[in-house]
Design an enzyme around this catalytic site. Structure first.
Site, short mmCIF file in Angstrom:
data_model
loop_
_atom_site.label_atom_id
_atom_site.label_comp_id
_atom_site.label_asym_id
_atom_site.label_seq_id
_atom_site.Cartn_x
_atom_site.Cartn_y
_atom_site.Cartn_z
N GLY A 51 -7.80 22.62 20.84
CA GLY A 51 -7.91 23.55 21.96
C GLY A 51 -9.33 24.02 22.23
O GLY A 51 -9.62 24.63 23.25
N GLN A 52 -10.26 23.74 21.34
CA GLN A 52 -11.67 24.09 21.56
C GLN A 52 -12.39 22.78 21.93
O GLN A 52 -12.29 21.81 21.19
CB GLN A 52 -12.30 24.64 20.27
CG GLN A 52 -11.62 25.85 19.70
CD GLN A 52 -11.95 27.12 20.47
OE1 GLN A 52 -12.90 27.17 21.23
NE2 GLN A 52 -11.14 28.15 20.29
N GLU B 245 1.25 -1.28 8.24
CA GLU B 245 0.43 -0.14 8.70
C GLU B 245 0.35 0.01 10.22
O GLU B 245 0.75 1.04 10.78
CB GLU B 245 -0.98 -0.30 8.11
CG GLU B 245 -2.01 0.66 8.65
CD GLU B 245 -1.77 2.09 8.22
OE1 GLU B 245 -1.51 2.31 7.03
OE2 GLU B 245 -1.84 3.00 9.06
N ARG C 292 6.65 -9.30 -10.11
CA ARG C 292 7.24 -10.63 -10.24
C ARG C 292 6.39 -11.51 -11.14
O ARG C 292 5.17 -11.58 -10.95
CB ARG C 292 7.36 -11.26 -8.85
CG ARG C 292 8.63 -12.07 -8.72
CD ARG C 292 8.60 -12.92 -7.54
NE ARG C 292 8.29 -12.16 -6.32
CZ ARG C 292 8.90 -12.39 -5.18
NH1 ARG C 292 9.86 -13.28 -5.12
NH2 ARG C 292 8.54 -11.77 -4.09
N ASP D 36 0.59 3.69 5.97
CA ASP D 36 0.86 3.34 4.57
C ASP D 36 0.55 4.49 3.62
O ASP D 36 1.44 5.05 2.99
CB ASP D 36 0.01 2.13 4.16
CG ASP D 36 0.60 0.83 4.69
OD1 ASP D 36 1.80 0.80 4.99
OD2 ASP D 36 -0.15 -0.15 4.79
N ARG E 49 20.38 -6.16 -2.42
CA ARG E 49 20.60 -7.59 -2.69
C ARG E 49 20.34 -7.93 -4.15
O ARG E 49 20.91 -8.86 -4.70
CB ARG E 49 19.73 -8.46 -1.77
CG ARG E 49 20.19 -8.50 -0.33
CD ARG E 49 19.52 -9.60 0.47
NE ARG E 49 18.12 -9.34 0.72
CZ ARG E 49 17.65 -8.58 1.70
NH1 ARG E 49 18.49 -8.02 2.54
NH2 ARG E 49 16.36 -8.38 1.86
N LYS F 245 10.86 -5.11 9.25
CA LYS F 245 9.78 -5.02 8.27
C LYS F 245 8.60 -4.37 8.98
O LYS F 245 8.33 -4.67 10.14
CB LYS F 245 9.37 -6.40 7.78
CG LYS F 245 10.42 -7.05 6.89
CD LYS F 245 9.91 -8.31 6.26
CE LYS F 245 10.95 -8.86 5.29
NZ LYS F 245 10.47 -10.03 4.57
N VAL F 246 7.91 -3.52 8.29
CA VAL F 246 6.85 -2.76 8.96
C VAL F 246 5.58 -2.71 8.12
O VAL F 246 5.63 -2.50 6.90
CB VAL F 246 7.34 -1.33 9.27
CG1 VAL F 246 6.21 -0.44 9.74
CG2 VAL F 246 8.42 -1.37 10.35
N GLN G 264 0.77 -1.24 0.00
CA GLN G 264 0.00 0.00 0.00
C GLN G 264 0.81 1.30 0.00
O GLN G 264 0.45 2.25 -0.71
CB GLN G 264 -0.94 0.02 1.23
CG GLN G 264 -1.88 1.20 1.22
CD GLN G 264 -2.81 1.29 2.41
OE1 GLN G 264 -3.40 2.33 2.65
NE2 GLN G 264 -2.98 0.24 3.17
N SER G 265 1.87 1.36 0.80
CA SER G 265 2.54 2.66 0.98
C SER G 265 3.13 3.17 -0.35
O SER G 265 2.84 4.29 -0.78
CB SER G 265 3.63 2.56 2.04
OG SER G 265 4.63 1.64 1.63
#
Ligand code: COA
Length: 482
Positions: free
Chosen positions: A303-304, A194, A93, A223, A159, A191-192, A72-73
């Protein structure tokens, strides 16, 4: 000394010419161009386009992107660039493609909505980048593209043999843009996904109710949010290339992108050193603050004081709610509207500091009024007197909202294997670069076209590439023959 004209004073046409010229040739062959003289009008502003609205090409015409992204990102980023007119070539691929093609499939044997909604306006070529012939094609793509965008796990590009040094050697003008989970530091190899980013970027610890666990949000800030950040980085790098003739690396870490979106929570963290956060309902309820910015439920971040209130029908409709802000400048109008005119002068209610310890009671009272009306009725009555409110709109309501269809924010797209579906169109509107959303490509749909027309391989070379299996057709043909 005469001041150099800022780039933005150039006419759009002149700028496009610069970008187009700059993008076509590899930098090694590019001679420094004299800046194109801007056509400016009497007020020193760029002349507007003489072409009809939306007919002056696209903002990123002439820019070609080597799209090595997945999930997604990265695809969010390259889809945006494609919407602005860049020629985005997605490398996938052979036989598999972007993993999302097959994830959350709702229609058998058709690309999932996960994939189609993130890959509009792109072309797809299948390529095994780990094969010799595949790398030959990839290197030619590197030479002919303006930016390579990737979001592989850390080190994957290296790689493959595509280190920054190698890429820069092949095409010194190319921008190499990456999404990674974390920037340099203790977690850079991770590895990361969302929700990992939402948690690591400060969003989860500040979302949810004080007495409940941390929460992730529905908005894909890890993402899609990072993809947005990356797209801006790429455009900036291309802009700088117009001056330097040189590409550069662009990195957006998902943790950084989320933290950027949680900026106000870091603001509050520092305010804590100087006393309690008075606009948090926790303050009014006399609950002491801890060491870190707490979860604030539905408190407003600006702030409100604000809260989500029930509207007519809440018993059966999970989205019959409205966000109500008791903004100080419109307090008297709120009192009138909800039938509490006495609060305008009552010292317990008249001024914002007096209201803070009573917010719960105030919102309960306003809710008694909102529960007598639908969220749209509340919206109409409040907006008529400038009271800011936000109806809780369901995805169904958004999908059916005619004004979003008219602006192209919700679009209907036709797809050869899945039929018609809805998508979110380009949320960024440019007056001279209208976005036309076209369907996502089928896996490898443009392999031949890209090999011959973009990369100019001869028929013999194409035959050799294909026979090697680098694009995936050879094994398939072999299987059919067996
Ligand atoms: N031909 C041959 N090999 C290919 C290829 C192609 N066209 N495209 C990808 N590959 C290979 C990669 O080179 C890599 O091989 P390696 O591990 O031997 O070096 C392999 O496929 C897998 O890539 P990877 O990125 O590790 O995929 P993954 O499914 O294991 O991990 C993520 C997925 C998203 C966790 C990981 O890519 C990531 O952390 N990305 C950065 C952060 C990010 O964008 N996360 C959000 C995703 S929405």
């Amino acid at each position: 000394m005469a001041k150099k004209k800022p780039a933005r004073s150039k006419s759009k046409a002149a700028l496009r010419k610069v970008v187009k010229l700059a993008s076509r040739k590899p930098a090694s062959k590019l001679k420094a161009k004299a800046p194109v003289k801007a056509k400016i009008n009497g007020h020193g502003l760029p002349k507007p386009s003489s072409k009809p609205f939306g007919k002056d090409g696209k903002a990123l015409d002439g820019i070609r992107i080597l799209d090595f992204t997945h999930v997604q990102s990265g695809p969010t980023c390259t889809q945006l660039l494609a919407w602005f007119g860049a020629d985005v070539i997605k490398i996938e691929r052979p036989g598999v493609g972007d993993i999302t093609r097959g994830q959350l499939q709702d229609v058998p044997n058709a690309d999932s909505l996960y994939f189609t909604m993130l890959n509009h306006n792109k072309r797809s070529i299948t390529l095994d980048s780990k094969s010799k012939q595949g790398m030959k094609v990839l290197e030619r793509l590197v030479k002919s593209c303006d930016a390579l965008v990737e979001n592989f796990a850390p080190g994957a590009l290296d790689r493959m043999g595509l280190t920054w040094e190698r890429i820069h050697q092949l095409n010194p003008r190319i921008v190499v843009a990456s999404v990674k989970g974390f920037g340099p530091g203790p977690y850079e190899e991770c590895k990361v996904y969302e929700n990992v980013a939402q948690c690591a970027g400060g969003s989860a610890s500040t979302t949810g109710f004080r007495d409940g666990p941390p929460l992730v949000t529905g908005a894909q800030i890890g993402d899609s949010g990072t993809g947005l950040h990356l797209a801006l980085g790429i455009v900036c790098a291309l802009f700088q290339r117009n001056r330097t003739g040189r590409g550069q690396r662009v990195l957006t870490a998902m943790q950084d992108g989320v933290l950027n979106l949680c900026r106000v929570k870091l603001r509050d963290q520092q305010r804590l050193a100087h006393g309690p956060l008075t606009e948090y309902s926790q303050y009014g309820e006399n609950i002491p603050f801890g060491a870190a910015t707490p979860r604030a439920g539905n408190d407003s971040g600006g702030g409100q004081p604000g809260w989500i209130l029930k509207c007519k029908g809440w018993e059966t409709d999970p989205d019959a709610y409205i966000y109500f802000i008791t903004q100080a400048p419109v307090w008297e109008k709120i009192c009138e509207l909800i039938g509490k005119p006495e609060w305008k002068t009552d010292p317990d209610y008249a001024k914002p500091p007096a209201r803070l310890p009573r917010l719960k009671h105030i919102f309960n009272t306003i809710e008694e009024w909102t529960m007598t009306k639908t969220k749209f009725e509340v919206m109409e009555l409040c907006n008529a007197v400038d009271i800011p409110v936000g109806p809780i709109l369901s995805m169904k309501e958004l999908a059916e909202e005619p004004s979003l269809r008219e602006t192209g924010t919700i679009v209907e797209v036709d797809h050869p294997t899945r039929g018609k579906y809805l998508s979110v169109g380009n949320p960024i509107k440019l007056s001279d670069s209208i976005t036309e959303v076209t369907r996502s490509p089928l896996l490898g749909e443009h392999t031949d076209e890209i090999l011959s027309k973009v990369l100019k391989f001869t028929p013999a070379e194409i035959a050799e590439i294909k026979a090697s299996g680098a694009t995936g057709e050879a094994p398939k043909a072999k299987m059919a023959a067996e």
